[in-house]
Design an enzyme around this catalytic site. Structure first.
Site, short mmCIF file in Angstrom:
data_model
loop_
_atom_site.label_atom_id
_atom_site.label_comp_id
_atom_site.label_asym_id
_atom_site.label_seq_id
_atom_site.Cartn_x
_atom_site.Cartn_y
_atom_site.Cartn_z
N CYS A 219 0.85 -1.20 0.00
CA CYS A 219 0.00 0.00 0.00
C CYS A 219 0.89 1.25 0.00
O CYS A 219 0.57 2.24 -0.67
CB CYS A 219 -0.94 0.00 1.20
SG CYS A 219 -2.37 -1.09 0.99
N ASP B 75 10.48 -6.60 -8.74
CA ASP B 75 10.73 -7.17 -7.42
C ASP B 75 12.11 -6.73 -6.95
O ASP B 75 13.07 -6.71 -7.72
CB ASP B 75 10.65 -8.70 -7.48
CG ASP B 75 10.54 -9.34 -6.11
OD1 ASP B 75 9.48 -9.91 -5.80
OD2 ASP B 75 11.53 -9.27 -5.34
N ASN C 135 1.53 -16.55 -4.38
CA ASN C 135 1.65 -17.33 -3.16
C ASN C 135 0.51 -16.95 -2.23
O ASN C 135 0.20 -15.76 -2.07
CB ASN C 135 3.01 -17.06 -2.49
CG ASN C 135 4.17 -17.53 -3.36
OD1 ASN C 135 4.06 -18.53 -4.05
ND2 ASN C 135 5.26 -16.80 -3.33
N GLY D 155 3.62 -19.77 1.20
CA GLY D 155 4.84 -18.98 1.39
C GLY D 155 4.65 -17.50 1.13
O GLY D 155 5.58 -16.80 0.74
N HIS E 59 -0.35 -10.23 -4.63
CA HIS E 59 0.56 -9.88 -5.73
C HIS E 59 0.78 -11.10 -6.61
O HIS E 59 0.85 -12.23 -6.13
CB HIS E 59 1.90 -9.35 -5.20
CG HIS E 59 2.52 -10.21 -4.14
ND1 HIS E 59 2.09 -10.21 -2.84
CD2 HIS E 59 3.53 -11.12 -4.20
CE1 HIS E 59 2.81 -11.06 -2.12
NE2 HIS E 59 3.69 -11.64 -2.93
P1 5GP Z 1 5.77 -13.36 -1.44
O1 5GP Z 1 6.82 -14.20 -0.78
O2 5GP Z 1 4.89 -12.66 -0.44
O3 5GP Z 1 4.99 -14.10 -2.49
O4 5GP Z 1 6.55 -12.28 -2.26
C1 5GP Z 1 6.89 -11.02 -1.78
C2 5GP Z 1 7.85 -10.41 -2.77
O5 5GP Z 1 7.93 -9.02 -2.52
C3 5GP Z 1 9.27 -10.97 -2.65
O6 5GP Z 1 9.65 -11.52 -3.91
C4 5GP Z 1 10.11 -9.76 -2.26
O7 5GP Z 1 11.37 -9.76 -2.86
C5 5GP Z 1 9.25 -8.59 -2.71
N1 5GP Z 1 9.38 -7.38 -1.92
C6 5GP Z 1 9.30 -7.27 -0.57
N2 5GP Z 1 9.44 -6.00 -0.18
C7 5GP Z 1 9.60 -5.27 -1.32
C8 5GP Z 1 9.80 -3.87 -1.56
O8 5GP Z 1 9.84 -3.02 -0.66
N3 5GP Z 1 9.93 -3.49 -2.86
C9 5GP Z 1 9.88 -4.38 -3.89
N4 5GP Z 1 10.01 -3.89 -5.13
N5 5GP Z 1 9.69 -5.71 -3.69
C10 5GP Z 1 9.56 -6.14 -2.43
ZN ZN Z 2 -1.76 -3.29 1.26
#
Ligand code: 5GP
Ligand code: ZN
Length: 118
Positions: free
Chosen positions: A5, A28, A82, A88, A95
């Site tokens: 957000c 990412d 995920n 995970g 996302h």
């Molecule tokens: P999840 O594990 O929840 O499916 O994926 C979260 C993703 O968000 C991860 O691949 C992580 O690298 C990415 N991520 C986490 N924090 C940030 C951020 O502040 N900026 C960006 N661009 N990616 C983020």
């Molecule tokens: Zn949010």
């Protein structure tokens, strides 16, 4: 307010690929492939469990447009979301990971016996 957000509100900077009224796509921060883009709804939706069919409908076109723009539609790519603990999911704002730019690995995703449940 959750981290994604804050990215939507531009309180945290991100490297944006594409944006419209409903969705934002950005790189990412910790890429797992040469192309690793996150696609999120601008409104806070916790996970795929909560997404409406209407939003899902709209995000389909949005992701297809990104794939075309980056010419991934020809070479191929992968979309992952995920969900929750076993999925995970670390960031609790829905996302979609859009991954590509190279031949992606496809291997066992857990140590559990894949034939164990059925
Ligand atoms: P999840 O594990 O929840 O499916 O994926 C979260 C993703 O968000 C991860 O691949 C992580 O690298 C990415 N991520 C986490 N924090 C940030 C951020 O502040 N900026 C960006 N661009 N990616 C983020
Ligand atoms: Zn949010």
């Amino acid at each position: 307010m959750c981290i994604f957000c804050k990215i939507v509100n531009k309180e945290i900077p991100s490297n944006i690929i594409l944006e419209n009224e409903e969705f934002l796509a950005f790189h990412d921060i910790n890429p797992k492939a040469p192309v690793h883009i996150l696609v999120i709804p601008k409104i806070h939706v916790k996970s795929f469990n909560e997404i409406s069919p209407q939003t899902m409908n709209n995000v389909t076109k949005f992701m297809q447009d990104i794939a075309k723009e980056l010419k991934l539609d020809k070479s191929g790519y992968r979309i992952i979301t995920n969900i929750g603990e076993d999925g995970g999911q670390e960031v609790k704002h829905l996302h979609f990971h859009l991954l590509g730019g190279a031949k992606l690995a496809w291997t066992h995703l857990s140590d559990a016996d894949p034939k164990g449940m059925f």
